[in-house]
Design a protein around this motif. Structure first.
Motif, PDB file in Angstrom:
ATOM      1  N   GLU A  83     -13.732 -10.628 -15.541  1.00 50.70           N
ATOM      2  CA  GLU A  83     -14.750 -10.427 -14.510  1.00 50.70           C
ATOM      3  C   GLU A  83     -14.118 -10.026 -13.181  1.00 50.70           C
ATOM      4  OE1 GLU A  83     -16.876 -14.094 -14.486  1.00 50.70           O
ATOM      5  OE2 GLU A  83     -18.156 -13.537 -16.177  1.00 50.70           O
ATOM      6  N   ALA A  84     -13.027 -10.696 -12.814  1.00 47.20           N
ATOM      7  CA  ALA A  84     -12.364 -10.371 -11.554  1.00 47.20           C
ATOM      8  C   ALA A  84     -11.782  -8.963 -11.592  1.00 47.20           C
ATOM      9  CB  ALA A  84     -11.264 -11.395 -11.270  1.00 47.20           C
ATOM     10  N   ALA A  85     -11.205  -8.581 -12.739  1.00 52.75           N
ATOM     11  CA  ALA A  85     -10.587  -7.267 -12.844  1.00 52.75           C
ATOM     12  C   ALA A  85     -11.624  -6.149 -12.814  1.00 52.75           C
ATOM     13  CB  ALA A  85      -9.757  -7.189 -14.126  1.00 52.75           C
ATOM     14  N   VAL A  86     -12.752  -6.331 -13.481  1.00 50.26           N
ATOM     15  CA  VAL A  86     -13.815  -5.321 -13.462  1.00 50.26           C
ATOM     16  C   VAL A  86     -14.345  -5.144 -12.046  1.00 50.26           C
ATOM     17  CG1 VAL A  86     -16.173  -4.824 -14.194  1.00 50.26           C
ATOM     18  CG2 VAL A  86     -14.488  -5.588 -15.867  1.00 50.26           C
ATOM     19  N   PHE A  99      -4.937  -5.579 -10.370  1.00 51.22           N
ATOM     20  CA  PHE A  99      -4.961  -5.951  -8.946  1.00 51.22           C
ATOM     21  C   PHE A  99      -3.761  -5.427  -8.176  1.00 51.22           C
ATOM     22  CE2 PHE A  99      -8.484  -8.572  -9.861  1.00 51.22           C
ATOM     23  CZ  PHE A  99      -8.974  -9.145  -8.692  1.00 51.22           C
ATOM     24  N   GLY A 100      -2.694  -5.048  -8.898  1.00 51.44           N
ATOM     25  CA  GLY A 100      -1.504  -4.561  -8.207  1.00 51.44           C
ATOM     26  C   GLY A 100      -0.877  -5.659  -7.361  1.00 51.44           C
ATOM     27  N   GLY A 101      -0.469  -5.303  -6.140  1.00 49.18           N
ATOM     28  CA  GLY A 101       0.178  -6.266  -5.252  1.00 49.18           C
ATOM     29  C   GLY A 101      -0.691  -7.468  -4.947  1.00 49.18           C
ATOM     30  N   ASN A 102      -1.989  -7.252  -4.838  1.00 46.87           N
ATOM     31  CA  ASN A 102      -2.881  -8.380  -4.558  1.00 46.87           C
ATOM     32  C   ASN A 102      -2.876  -9.403  -5.695  1.00 46.87           C
ATOM     33  OD1 ASN A 102      -3.789  -7.607  -2.013  1.00 46.87           O
ATOM     34  ND2 ASN A 102      -5.392  -6.280  -2.865  1.00 46.87           N
TER      35      ASN A 102
END
Length: 392
Positions: free
Chosen positions: A270-273, A349-352
């Motif tokens: 859910e967070a990634a979408v 999310f990459g760096g985050n």
């Protein structure tokens, strides 16, 4: 984002439970998760509210203060919590599966009357002391001993990685101990029994909490027992059956851990979408990139498969049918789903994703233990292989 719960066989009451705990998780649990993780603090006010909702009593009969539900109901609650905070989800899982369930399954009527009401209300927690420095997956290597002396058990030994063992509301820890030889235990003919040791008993020391990689808001301690004396009636279950009883408790616990892992995998998805839809890269949303879409699609498939696996195992258990192999499959599949989804979400999310303020970072740290605790991945593979009739 979740499956249509009705499509996988939940009745109206079960859907209401899942929705209620999901709302509680988002409104009460999620806002405190980052600070609790940062400070390594179990929020006892939230635990109290979980108790008021009846979560600790879900799979227990009403006569002892339970909700009269089943293991599927417990799993639904754990999954909903784990979406946002694995530490509180494991607090519930261990409080039920490892704390109260052994008393319910193997305790005398007197033990049930004394301990269950406060455990099922969430007023108290309890731990299960199995793992030792030299006895992890090989629980038959238990070195803690207990001998009878003038109507009391004298317990000596140590335990490690014990959840819910040192909170201000922890009432006792049930410990496995060698009580003799040539019994019905395991490992070199050891007779292994389980004994209830109340917190505060002289000689029973709850050592300082661990500095863990994850599950930072979950209470976990090593324990030392030095000439600890408890009444003979603190024996839990039949003498010499402690190892066998533990295995049955662990089978059930694997279903609950699988539900937790499924919730973690879903939380990552859910967070990634959401992040992929909002994040702009090279002039367009990250979610429009085929590579990101494929990653998210695989994450979705893992959640779906994990949920089906633990639901199936829970239904078998609740129907009184053999479920050990299915519990092992559920834990294997869901534990890997949680870890894989945490890794993929962090990449999205990459760096985050490397910042602890984001839930995916906490899931990345938290999820590894799901491939270790309550039976490692290798143990689950062994159980499944034995189900295929493969000797070892």
């Amino acid at each position: 984002m979740t499956d249509d719960l009705s499509s996988i066989g939940l009745d109206e009451e079960q859907r209401e439970l899942a929705g209620m705990v999901r709302d509680f998780a988002e409104q009460v649990v999620a806002p405190q998760a980052y600070e609790a993780d940062r400070t390594h603090t179990l929020n006892l006010d939230v635990v109290r509210q979980m108790g008021e909702l009846g979560l600790f009593g879900l799979p227990f009969p009403e006569e002892h203060g339970g909700q009269g539900g089943d293991y599927l109901a417990l799993g639904l609650a754990i999954e909903a919590l784990a979406r946002v905070d694995q530490s509180l989800a494991i607090t519930l899982e261990a409080g039920v599966s490892l704390g109260a369930m052994p008393i319910h399954r193997f305790g005398t009527q007197e033990q049930k009357a004394e301990y269950l009401p406060s455990l099922l209300s969430g007023e108290n927690l309890a731990g299960f002391g199995l793992t030792e420095p030299e006895a992890g997956s090989d629980a038959g290597a238990t070195r803690t001993t207990a001998r009878l002396d003038d109507g009391e058990w004298v317990v000596n030994g140590s335990k490690q990685f014990i959840t819910n063992s040192g909170t201000p509301i922890t009432r006792f820890v049930t410990v496995t101990a060698v009580t003799g030889s040539q019994g019905q235990g395991a490992g070199d003919g050891k007779e292994i029994s389980t004994i209830i040791v109340p917190n505060g008993t002289p000689g029973f020391t709850v050592e300082p909490a661990y500095d863990k990689v994850g599950w930072n808001a979950s209470d976990t301690h090593p324990l030392t027992l030095q000439d600890v004396r408890v009444p003979e009636e603190n024996l839990l279950g039949v003498r010499g059956r402690g190892f066998k009883n533990f295995l049955s408790i662990l089978d059930e616990g694997r279903i609950a851990i699988a539900a937790l892992a499924t919730g973690a995998a879903e939380g990552c998805l859910e967070a990634a979408v959401d992040y992929a839809k909002k994040r702009t890269v090279f002039g367009s949303a990250l979610s429009t990139r085929q590579n990101a879409q494929f990653t998210l699609a695989r994450m979705r498939a893992r959640v779906h498969t994990a949920r089906l696996a633990w639901h199936h195992a829970a239904r078998l258990r609740d129907a009184g049918r053999p479920f050990a192999e299915q519990a092992a499959i559920a834990k294997l599949v869901s534990g890997e789903a949680a870890m894989d989804n945490a890794r993929d979400a962090t990449q999205i999310f990459g760096g985050n994703g490397f910042m602890n303020e984001y839930p995916v970072a906490r899931h990345y740290r938290d999820s590894k233990i799901l491939e270790i605790g309550e039976g490692t991945t290798e143990v689950q593979l062994l159980v499944i292989a034995r189900g295929l009739g493969l000797a070892g």
